[in-house]
Structure formats: structure tokens, C-alpha cells
Enzyme design. Structure first.
Site, PDB file in Angstrom:
ATOM      1  N   SER A   9       0.251  -1.044   0.089  1.00 56.18           N
ATOM      2  CA  SER A   9      -0.224   0.216  -0.319  1.00 56.18           C
ATOM      3  C   SER A   9       0.971   1.329   0.090  1.00 56.18           C
ATOM      4  O   SER A   9       1.594   1.695   0.820  1.00 56.18           O
ATOM      5  CB  SER A   9      -0.967   0.156   1.112  1.00 56.18           C
ATOM      6  OG  SER A   9      -1.521   1.042   1.274  1.00 56.18           O
ATOM      7  N   HIS A  34      -1.532  -1.370  -4.490  1.00 54.42           N
ATOM      8  CA  HIS A  34      -2.539  -1.082  -3.207  1.00 54.42           C
ATOM      9  C   HIS A  34      -2.328   0.682  -3.286  1.00 54.42           C
ATOM     10  O   HIS A  34      -1.202   1.145  -2.634  1.00 54.42           O
ATOM     11  CB  HIS A  34      -2.484  -1.568  -2.278  1.00 54.42           C
ATOM     12  CG  HIS A  34      -3.895  -1.807  -1.420  1.00 54.42           C
ATOM     13  ND1 HIS A  34      -4.536  -1.979  -1.926  1.00 54.42           N
ATOM     14  CD2 HIS A  34      -3.441  -1.273  -0.346  1.00 54.42           C
ATOM     15  CE1 HIS A  34      -6.601  -2.253  -1.283  1.00 54.42           C
ATOM     16  NE2 HIS A  34      -5.467  -1.031  -0.545  1.00 54.42           N
ATOM     17  N   ASP A  36      -4.604   3.375  -1.801  1.00 54.28           N
ATOM     18  CA  ASP A  36      -5.813   3.870  -0.896  1.00 54.28           C
ATOM     19  C   ASP A  36      -5.934   5.773  -1.303  1.00 54.28           C
ATOM     20  O   ASP A  36      -5.141   6.313  -0.886  1.00 54.28           O
ATOM     21  CB  ASP A  36      -5.025   4.182   0.576  1.00 54.28           C
ATOM     22  CG  ASP A  36      -4.774   2.058   0.471  1.00 54.28           C
ATOM     23  OD1 ASP A  36      -6.141   1.234   0.724  1.00 54.28           O
ATOM     24  OD2 ASP A  36      -4.025   1.661   1.328  1.00 54.28           O
ATOM     25  N   MET A  38      -8.978   8.841  -0.150  1.00 52.42           N
ATOM     26  CA  MET A  38      -9.521   8.469   0.815  1.00 52.42           C
ATOM     27  C   MET A  38      -9.637  10.042   1.104  1.00 52.42           C
ATOM     28  O   MET A  38      -8.778  11.219   0.330  1.00 52.42           O
ATOM     29  CB  MET A  38      -8.437   8.441   2.541  1.00 52.42           C
ATOM     30  CG  MET A  38      -7.532   6.900   2.875  1.00 52.42           C
ATOM     31  SD  MET A  38      -6.857   6.920   4.255  1.00 52.42           S
ATOM     32  CE  MET A  38      -6.361   5.655   4.190  1.00 52.42           C
ATOM     33  N   HIS A  68      -8.520   1.084  -4.406  1.00 43.83           N
ATOM     34  CA  HIS A  68      -9.511   0.865  -3.158  1.00 43.83           C
ATOM     35  C   HIS A  68      -9.763   2.157  -3.159  1.00 43.83           C
ATOM     36  O   HIS A  68      -9.082   3.323  -2.122  1.00 43.83           O
ATOM     37  CB  HIS A  68      -8.436   0.927  -1.818  1.00 43.83           C
ATOM     38  CG  HIS A  68      -9.111   0.391  -0.671  1.00 43.83           C
ATOM     39  ND1 HIS A  68      -8.526  -0.012   0.210  1.00 43.83           N
ATOM     40  CD2 HIS A  68     -10.381   0.168   0.061  1.00 43.83           C
ATOM     41  CE1 HIS A  68      -9.369   0.271   1.934  1.00 43.83           C
ATOM     42  NE2 HIS A  68     -10.511   0.083   0.886  1.00 43.83           N
ATOM     43  N   MET A  70     -11.824   5.218  -0.884  1.00 43.05           N
ATOM     44  CA  MET A  70     -12.168   4.771   0.779  1.00 43.05           C
ATOM     45  C   MET A  70     -13.065   6.874   0.401  1.00 43.05           C
ATOM     46  O   MET A  70     -12.765   7.792   1.135  1.00 43.05           O
ATOM     47  CB  MET A  70     -11.396   5.093   1.940  1.00 43.05           C
ATOM     48  CG  MET A  70     -11.543   3.314   2.169  1.00 43.05           C
ATOM     49  SD  MET A  70      -9.822   3.290   2.930  1.00 43.05           S
ATOM     50  CE  MET A  70      -8.456   3.614   1.677  1.00 43.05           C
ATOM     51  N   MET A 139     -11.826  -5.845   5.153  1.00 45.77           N
ATOM     52  CA  MET A 139     -10.730  -4.603   6.200  1.00 45.77           C
ATOM     53  C   MET A 139     -10.923  -5.475   7.083  1.00 45.77           C
ATOM     54  O   MET A 139     -11.352  -6.198   7.335  1.00 45.77           O
ATOM     55  CB  MET A 139     -11.271  -3.537   5.954  1.00 45.77           C
ATOM     56  CG  MET A 139     -11.839  -2.175   4.682  1.00 45.77           C
ATOM     57  SD  MET A 139     -10.253  -2.465   3.958  1.00 45.77           S
ATOM     58  CE  MET A 139      -9.448  -1.599   5.380  1.00 45.77           C
ATOM     59  N   GLY A 146      -2.542   4.292   8.336  1.00 45.98           N
ATOM     60  CA  GLY A 146      -1.921   2.466   7.785  1.00 45.98           C
ATOM     61  C   GLY A 146      -1.234   2.301   8.656  1.00 45.98           C
ATOM     62  O   GLY A 146      -1.686   3.411  10.330  1.00 45.98           O
ATOM     63  N   GLY A 147      -0.927   1.684   9.551  1.00 42.11           N
ATOM     64  CA  GLY A 147      -0.092   1.174  10.642  1.00 42.11           C
ATOM     65  C   GLY A 147      -1.217   0.549  12.247  1.00 42.11           C
ATOM     66  O   GLY A 147      -0.524   0.683  12.886  1.00 42.11           O
ATOM     67  N   ASP A 177      -6.613  -6.846   4.552  1.00 41.28           N
ATOM     68  CA  ASP A 177      -6.136  -5.090   4.329  1.00 41.28           C
ATOM     69  C   ASP A 177      -6.164  -4.428   5.616  1.00 41.28           C
ATOM     70  O   ASP A 177      -7.313  -4.246   6.097  1.00 41.28           O
ATOM     71  CB  ASP A 177      -7.014  -4.307   3.431  1.00 41.28           C
ATOM     72  CG  ASP A 177      -6.491  -2.652   3.436  1.00 41.28           C
ATOM     73  OD1 ASP A 177      -5.364  -2.622   3.866  1.00 41.28           O
ATOM     74  OD2 ASP A 177      -6.528  -1.593   2.637  1.00 41.28           O
ATOM     75  N   GLY A 199       0.493  -2.218   3.816  1.00 36.35           N
ATOM     76  CA  GLY A 199       1.812  -0.826   3.786  1.00 36.35           C
ATOM     77  C   GLY A 199       2.814  -0.882   4.724  1.00 36.35           C
ATOM     78  O   GLY A 199       3.426  -0.960   4.255  1.00 36.35           O
TER      79      GLY A 199
HETATM   80  C1  DX5 Z   1      -6.073   1.765   5.370  1.00 34.90           C
HETATM   81  C2  DX5 Z   1      -5.223   1.073   4.098  1.00 34.90           C
HETATM   82  C3  DX5 Z   1      -5.140   0.368   4.435  1.00 34.90           C
HETATM   83  C4  DX5 Z   1      -3.556   0.669   4.992  1.00 34.90           C
HETATM   84  C5  DX5 Z   1      -2.623  -0.194   5.232  1.00 34.90           C
HETATM   85  O1  DX5 Z   1      -7.299   2.284   5.220  1.00 34.90           O
HETATM   86  O2  DX5 Z   1      -6.877   1.074   3.176  1.00 34.90           O
HETATM   87  O3  DX5 Z   1      -4.642  -0.119   2.675  1.00 34.90           O
HETATM   88  O4  DX5 Z   1      -2.669   1.347   4.077  1.00 34.90           O
HETATM   89  O5  DX5 Z   1      -1.840  -0.278   5.928  1.00 34.90           O
HETATM   90  P1  DX5 Z   1      -1.237  -1.086   7.230  1.00 34.90           P
HETATM   91  O6  DX5 Z   1      -0.730  -2.221   6.072  1.00 34.90           O
HETATM   92  O7  DX5 Z   1       0.483  -0.526   7.576  1.00 34.90           O
HETATM   93  O8  DX5 Z   1      -2.045  -1.718   7.934  1.00 34.90           O
HETATM   94 ZN    ZN Z   2      -6.115   0.197   1.536  1.00 33.40          ZN
END
Ligand code: DX5
Ligand code: ZN
Length: 221
Positions: A9, A34, A36, A38, A68, A70, A139, A146-147, A177, A199
Site C-alpha cells: 500500500s 495498492h 488507497d 481517502m 481502493h 474510501m 478490511m 496505515g499502521g 487489508d 503498507g
Molecule cells: C487503511 C488502508 C490500508 C493501509 C494498510 O485504510 O486501506 O491499505 O494502508 O496499512 P497497514 O498495512 O500499515 O495496516
Molecule cells: Zn487499502
């Protein structure tokens, strides 16, 4: 063994050097990028839009880009991401008034379509549209950042989704994810996932190649 795909990601990449970061993870063995998206509305964070996807294609990225969304609403951005070179476009069903229409729009624009279910959302939402899905994304964190930590009850949901997909006989990828890394990728694969978004586990590592190789080693067990 399934046909496993690893999808770093870009949310955790260095956005100031995005092209180089994408090249680096692909050279390190990643399968999909990937992406993301938002909108500070559907989720409380703001990232990048179709211009950046298009810029990666112009820069020379040929790997599948797994967008993806969001965002809410989704249809206008579906069209823009299809034009920007997306391979997969997935969205959250509660962000579309007309889920079937949005899925069909993705397919009509020549992309692969998927639905994304938040941790607490029911799997039953996919029932009538399974034959329109190229991907089901579960999800394993609440979307937006992330994280975060993997939510363990999603393992049960992955097993249920795997059973549904296998019973359908349809070639639907089962993607997961959020919070996926070396500590749990084996267990997540055993629960039925075949496509792994990661990510922070990849981009926060100093050696992308070593992490991806170790992920594949765990998947081979
Ligand atoms: C969260 C995103 C993920 C995110 C995953 O809303 O959709 O793709 O980047 O990050 P990690 O792998 O750090 O959980
Ligand atoms: Zn994602």
C-alpha cells in the site's frame, strides 16, 4: 497452494518520491500496487486521487494498480480512475446508493471490480452480486490509516468468505487489508486470503526485498 499476490500500500510510501518507491517495491517482488484513496468524508483522512494514478502510469508503471476507494459517493471517481489506468477498482458498498450500478460501471469501463467490507460489515452484502466481483476485500482494520493492529475476528470472516467463494466456483480474489505483516501473514493465508495488502510492514522496512521474500517464504509453508 493458491496464487498469492502481495500488494504494498502506497499509503506508507514516501510520497515525495512515489515513482521511485513504486519501482522499488516492484523490483523487490511485489505483484500489485495498492492505491488507497481517502476523501476526508467517508474516512477521516485525505490522500491522493486519479491524477496521481495517471502520473504513475505515465512514469512507466505497468504492474496492476489496485485502487481502493474510501470515498463517498463513488461513481464519478470510478470513471476518473478507469481513465487514469486503474486495474482493479474496489469500493465500500455503504458509500454507493446503487451498488450493482457502481460495480457494472467499473466493468463497463474495462476494469476489474470489487467490494470492500469493513470489519463489522456482513458478508451477506455480496450475495446477489457475486458474479460481478473480481475481488472481495475484507478490511482487517477500520479504514483511514496505515499502521493499525489486525482485528483477529476477521480471521473467521476470511474463512467464511473463502467457503462462499469456493462454493461459487467464481474466480474472485480474496484480499485482506490492514495490519498484515510477517507476524501473521501465514495465519491470514491459512484462513483463506490470497491477496495481501501491506503498507507499514513493507514501506517501514529498510529492505523491501527481504520483507517480501520472507512473506513469500511464509506463504510457501
Ligand atoms: C487503511 C488502508 C490500508 C493501509 C494498510 O485504510 O486501506 O491499505 O494502508 O496499512 P497497514 O498495512 O500499515 O495496516
Ligand atoms: Zn487499502
Amino acid at each position: 497452494k493458491r496464487d498469492y499476490k502481495i500488494a504494498p500500500s502506497i499509503l506508507s510510501a514516501d510520497f515525495a518520491r512515489l515513482g521511485a518507491e513504486v519501482d522499488a517495491v516492484l523490483e523487490a517482488g511485489a505483484d500489485f500496487i495498492h492505491f488507497d484513496v481517502m476523501d476526508n468524508h467517508y474516512v477521516p483522512n485525505l490522500t491522493v486521487g486519479p491524477m496521481v494514478c495517471k502520473a504513475l502510469r505515465n512514469y512507466g508503471v505497468t504492474a496492476p494498480i489496485d485502487v481502493h476507494l474510501m470515498v463517498e459517493p463513488v461513481d464519478e471517481l470510478i470513471v476518473q480512475f478507469a481513465d487514469a489506468g486503474a486495474t482493479y477498482i474496489t469500493f465500500h458498498p455503504e458509500a454507493s446508493r446503487h451498488v450493482d450500478r457502481s460495480l457494472q460501471l467499473i466493468k463497463d469501463r474495462g476494469c476489474k471490480a470489487g467490494l470492500v467490507l469493513n470489519p463489522a460489515s456482513s458478508l451477506e452484502q455480496i450475495h446477489y452480486v457475486m458474479d460481478k466481483l473480481d475481488m472481495l476485500l475484507l478490511m482487517s482494520v477500520n479504514p483511514g490509516f496505515g499502521g493499525q493492529k489486525f482485528i483477529p475476528y476477521v480471521l473467521d470472516k476470511l474463512r467464511a468468505a473463502r467457503t462462499l467463494i469456493d462454493a461459487s466456483g467464481l474466480p474472485i480474489r480474496l484480499e485482506v487489508d490492514g495490519g498484515v505483516g510477517l507476524a501473521n501473514i501465514g495465519e491470514v493465508a491459512a484462513a483463506g486470503a490470497d491477496t495481501f495488502v501491506a503498507g507499514s510492514a513493507i514501506f517501514n522496512a529498510s529492505d523491501y526485498k527481504a520483507v517480501i521474500a520472507e512473506m513469500r517464504a511464509q506463504l510457501a509453508q
